[in-house]
Design an enzyme around this catalytic site. Sequence first.
Site, short mmCIF file in Angstrom:
data_model
loop_
_atom_site.label_atom_id
_atom_site.label_comp_id
_atom_site.label_asym_id
_atom_site.label_seq_id
_atom_site.Cartn_x
_atom_site.Cartn_y
_atom_site.Cartn_z
CE1 TYR A 1 -0.71 -3.24 -15.74
CE2 TYR A 1 0.05 -3.44 -18.01
CZ TYR A 1 0.25 -2.99 -16.72
OH TYR A 1 1.39 -2.29 -16.40
CG ASP B 1 3.28 0.44 -0.98
OD1 ASP B 1 3.85 0.66 -2.07
OD2 ASP B 1 2.82 -0.67 -0.65
CG ASP C 1 -7.17 0.47 -1.17
OD1 ASP C 1 -6.98 1.08 -2.24
OD2 ASP C 1 -7.75 -0.63 -1.11
CB VAL C 2 -4.65 4.66 -4.06
CG1 VAL C 2 -3.19 4.83 -3.69
CG2 VAL C 2 -4.87 3.45 -4.96
CB ILE D 1 8.53 1.90 -11.11
CG1 ILE D 1 8.92 0.99 -12.29
CG2 ILE D 1 8.57 3.36 -11.54
CD1 ILE D 1 7.95 1.05 -13.45
CB THR E 1 9.56 -5.77 -19.74
OG1 THR E 1 8.47 -6.11 -20.59
CG2 THR E 1 9.67 -6.82 -18.63
CB VAL E 2 10.63 -2.55 -14.99
CG1 VAL E 2 11.66 -2.20 -13.91
CG2 VAL E 2 10.24 -1.30 -15.78
CB SER F 1 1.98 0.17 -19.23
OG SER F 1 2.50 -1.02 -19.80
CE LYS G 1 -0.31 0.60 -15.45
NZ LYS G 1 0.14 1.57 -14.43
#
Length: 262
Positions: free
Chosen positions: A159, A41, A67-68, A22, A191-192, A146, A163
């Site tokens: 997860y 990234d 790293d974020v 995405i 779902t992608v 999500s 989210k």
Amino acid sequence: MTSSSSRFAGRTAVVTGGAQGIGAAVTERLCGEGCRVVIYDKSADHGRITVDEFRRRGWQAHLAVGDVTDQAAVAAAFAEAPGDWSPPTLLVNCAAGFVFAGVEATPAQWRSALDPTIIGLSLVTQTFVNGLPPHEADAAIVNIASISAHIAQEGYLTYNTSKAAVLGFTRCAAQELAPRGIRVNSVSPGTVWNANNARYHREVLGLDRPAAEAAPEHGGKFLLGRFADPAEIAAPIAFLLSSEASFITGVDLPVDGGYLAV
């Protein structure tokens, strides 16, 4: 995606997790509409491939690797933008921890799920906001949530919780930043069909895309009877960033093929 639109001409965006999936689709969409994009990234390899491809198309893309969850790395990523670019006024938070575990999840699994998705989100957003030009009234942030943030799924506790926290962060940040004219919204994709999902369906389930979309427990879960392409998630994200969404803040937009409707 190729577009003649220039609605983001002269603007600079930061897209975390922008080298794949995405995030890469969002970067492609924004670049195609005249935006300069800093791809932030943790994967130098994927990042270089993506940036090189976009530059071949004549677009302005810059890679910042880090790293974020590392505050110094986040600060460096924003500082590394080319000096002749305008300061970033658009932000898309795609980076996340993809950890799927239930009540048996270990502290390490919880940290892996929550640190990139929430701690990283907060550090990047804070740095972005602190770097905005004075009196900026056209800044916008889109966070990636999500459909899993809205439902219960067995074995997805880590997860789904991370989210769901994105939704809370989005609403609170929107309230806090509204007096400065900064809009904050989120998108909840279904779902992608990206490289990771294609590999999972092929290697674990033995299904190609047509077979997976025909299966009631996979593509059949969605009213539209299929998965999304990354570009179909990038388009509404670009809308929320644009002036066309100037009176929209604090909301989550499901882009889920009708999944949450039933």
